[in-house]
Design an enzyme around this catalytic site. Structure first.
Site, PDB file in Angstrom:
ATOM      1  N   HIS A 133      48.159  41.410  43.369  1.00  0.00           N
ATOM      2  CA  HIS A 133      48.094  42.601  42.519  1.00  0.00           C
ATOM      3  C   HIS A 133      49.374  42.798  41.719  1.00  0.00           C
ATOM      4  O   HIS A 133      49.332  43.257  40.588  1.00  0.00           O
ATOM      5  CB  HIS A 133      47.766  43.841  43.348  1.00  0.00           C
TER       6      HIS A 133
ATOM      7  N   ARG B  66      38.311  53.807  38.795  1.00  0.00           N
ATOM      8  CA  ARG B  66      37.893  53.167  40.041  1.00  0.00           C
ATOM      9  C   ARG B  66      38.441  53.952  41.217  1.00  0.00           C
ATOM     10  O   ARG B  66      39.625  54.329  41.226  1.00  0.00           O
ATOM     11  CB  ARG B  66      38.414  51.729  40.100  1.00  0.00           C
TER      12      ARG B  66
ATOM     13  N   GLU C 204      32.425  41.900  43.514  1.00  0.00           N
ATOM     14  CA  GLU C 204      33.603  41.044  43.697  1.00  0.00           C
ATOM     15  C   GLU C 204      33.583  40.274  45.018  1.00  0.00           C
ATOM     16  O   GLU C 204      34.599  39.729  45.425  1.00  0.00           O
ATOM     17  CB  GLU C 204      34.899  41.843  43.511  1.00  0.00           C
TER      18      GLU C 204
ATOM     19  N   ASP D 293      38.870  39.016  42.854  1.00  0.00           N
ATOM     20  CA  ASP D 293      38.457  38.933  44.251  1.00  0.00           C
ATOM     21  C   ASP D 293      37.305  37.956  44.430  1.00  0.00           C
ATOM     22  O   ASP D 293      37.242  37.248  45.437  1.00  0.00           O
ATOM     23  CB  ASP D 293      38.076  40.322  44.776  1.00  0.00           C
TER      24      ASP D 293
ATOM     25  N   CYS E 137      35.760  42.942  34.545  1.00  0.00           N
ATOM     26  CA  CYS E 137      37.122  43.472  34.438  1.00  0.00           C
ATOM     27  C   CYS E 137      38.143  42.599  35.172  1.00  0.00           C
ATOM     28  O   CYS E 137      39.316  42.948  35.254  1.00  0.00           O
ATOM     29  CB  CYS E 137      37.190  44.904  34.960  1.00  0.00           C
TER      30      CYS E 137
END
Ligand code: PEP
Ligand code: MG
EC number: 2.7.3.9
Length: 551
Positions: free
Chosen positions: A203, A346, A440, A464, A509
């Site tokens: 991340h 989200r 994901e 992911d 995304c």
């Protein structure tokens, strides 16, 4: 690593590593080491300074204990006793150490300053616990390390981490980069980042890309070659760092920097127009964002909306969870720069490589396969309810979509849907915002038809999806070779998702959506909505305008 030309003062040195975030940046090095690393010689003091140094220790320890107790109190209010217990335990460990007199005897014996002596005591205890194989002791070792950082930080008068103190225009050089560090960096405008070890899909890497901070990782023996104040050129496109560049190298670098800025300006001229292919097919290009700064960047770069607002950043940078009102105010401020364009918020996706300081989950043998995303939201209903209420309140003012992370089972999404409906009813909101699920995991990709029954839209998270399909942790540099988000297996899953979603709109995304070389393939599969890092929007739109789908 190769050694190049010689300058009068210092040797020019070229170091190669791996590309994490593209772009070019230059500036003086700002090194952030590990404040607790043992063995480093500290500042020596005279015998008559001992009392003065000792007098600094107690207030720093007491203030840290007071912080921990306050954290425990607020956590107890919001989550009940178990989480609060962790901070109570920390407070007890620290009180015990303070009362044992160990800090005092270390300082008297070593005649080093307070920071060094206290750091050494923590380092010793950390090593003791670390040497014990038992998982509980390993966790305790991490606790001790954390506590040591807090106390030494207080002694140094630091409010946050040294990462956050990087002077504007400097190049940050760190051993490890956490997502919460990158969150802080947005405000600082560092020229570039160099990291010892960092996975491509971590991340922190995505955030660096989102913020457009050129980042290079995996340079062997980094700290042997770079010292604070060294002049650095960082090339995130090639994964290269040049230390103490000579005049010729510097000139070449400057020329490249100007060329890249000029092409960006050309692209940006038309970035606010919609992106249509040569045969007039509209493709929505949105931005992936985390903070106000990213949202502004997305808007300036022509985003048609926000395809992914990661809310983790509102949690990662703090010691305590935000209240509903705080969250509402922060989301409102964060989304304001979009001037009414749609925004996909989200719900919190923590766990895995994004641990929260206040949500001290028991160590999992494999966090990526453990409790994260929707799994945690279902486990902490108050955490979920607080977010939904804040987001739904915001939907009265703005065009909001709600997105649920890490869905694996149909039950995951149907359970969140129930809470979503009851929050809508409780708030008396009749105009419901679109409700969506992230796809994901391979199970979600193959089970799209069942998940689609509960949602208004789907969004594919290839970061992911790649980690779980190729069995390669996104944050583990050792398996970067396997972390392939453009592997044929991923494209196979993408085709299945597009086909099985039926009439439910599907966007993407994950980072794959911004990779120029695969965009034609994504459009051919049927994707008509891509959400990418803000700095990529102009180029992605320009590329789409040159494609013909019926060819
Ligand atoms: C993804 O997994 O592709 C995604 C967009 O979510 P994140 O990177 O935040 O896990
Ligand atoms: Mg994800």
């Amino acid at each position: 690593m190769t050694v190049g030309t010689q300058t009068k003062t210092k040797m020019e040195l070229r170091l190669s590593g791996s590309r994490i975030a593209p772009g070019l940046g230059s500036g003086p090095a700002w090194i952030v080491g590990d404040g607790l690393k043992g063995g480093s010689p500290g500042r020596s003091i005279e015998a008559l300074e001992v009392e003065k140094e000792l007098a600094r220790i107690r207030p720093a320890v007491d203030a840290t204990i007071a912080d921990l107790d306050e954290s425990a109190r607020r956590l107890e209010e919001q989550f009940g006793p178990p989480l609060a217990g962790i901070f109570r335990a920390h407070s007890a460990i620290l009180s015990g150490l303070r009362d044992s007199g160990e800090f005092e005897s270390e300082l008297r014996a070593s005649l080093d300053d307070a920071e060094t002596s206290v750091g050494r005591v923590f380092h010793r205890w950390h090593k003791k616990f670390e040497a014990l194989r038992d998982e509980t002791f390993q966790q305790r070792a991490a606790d001790i390390r954390d506590l040591g950082r807090r106390v030494v930080g207080r002694l140094r008068g630091e409010v946050g981490s040294r990462v956050r103190e990087a002077p504007p225009g400097s190049v940050l050089v760190v051993e490890q980069l956490l997502p919460s560090d990158v969150v802080a960096l947005s405000k600082l405008d560092v020229a570039a980042v160099i990291v010892g070890a960092l996975g491509q899909g971590a991340h922190a890497s995505l955030l660096a890309r989102e913020k457009g901070i050129p980042t290079v990782a995996a340079i062997p023996d980094l700290f042997d070659h770079i010292h604070t104040g060294d002049d650095l050129l960082v090339d995130g496109n090639r994964g290269e760092v040049i230390v103490s560049p000579g005049p010729e190298t510097r000139k070449l670098f400057q020329d490249r920097l100007e060329t890249s800025r000029a092409s960006m300006v050309r692209c940006q001229g038309v970035c606010h127009d919609p992106a249509r292919t040569l045969d007039r097919v509209f493709v929505q290009v949105e931005g992936n964002v985390g903070t106000n700064h990213d949202v502004e960047l997305a808007f300036e770069n022509g985003a048609d909306g926000i395809g992914l607002l990661r809310t983790e950043q509102l949690y990662l940078a703090r010691d305590l969870p935000p209240t509903e009102d705080e969250l509402f105010a922060e989301l409102r401020a964060a989304t304001a720069p979009m001037h009414g364009k749609p925004i996909t918020i989200r719900l919190l996706d923590v766990g895995g490589d994004k641990p929260l300081s206040f949500l001290r989950l028991t160590a999992a043998s494999n966090p990526a396969l453990g409790r994260r995303g929707v799994r945690l939201l279902l486990e902490y209903p108050e955490l979920l309810r607080t977010q939904l209420n804040a987001v739904l309140r915001l939907s009265r003012e703005q065009e909001i979509r709600v997105l649920v992370p890490m869905v694996t089972l149909e039950e995951d999404i149907s359970a969140i849907r129930d809470v979503f409906e009851s929050s809508l009813a409780a708030l008396g909101i009749s105009e419901r915002p679109p409700f969506g699920a992230m796809i994901e995991t391979p199970a979600a990709a193959l089970g799209v038809a069942a998940i689609a029954k509960h949602v208004d839209f789907l969004s594919v998270g290839t970061n992911d999806l790649a980690q779980y399909t190729l069995a390669a942790a996104r944050d583990d540099p050792a398996v970067n070779r396997y972390y392939l988000d453009d592997h044929p297996a991923i494209f196979r899953l993408l085709s299945i998702i597009a086909a099985d979603a039926g009439r439910t709109p599907v966007s993407m995304c994950g980072e794959l959506a911004g990779r120029e070389e695969v965009i034609p393939q994504l459009l051919a599969i049927g994707f008509r909505s891509l959400s990418v890092a803000p700095t990529l929007i102009p180029r992605v739109k320009a590329l789409i305008r040159g494609l013909r789908l019926d060819a």
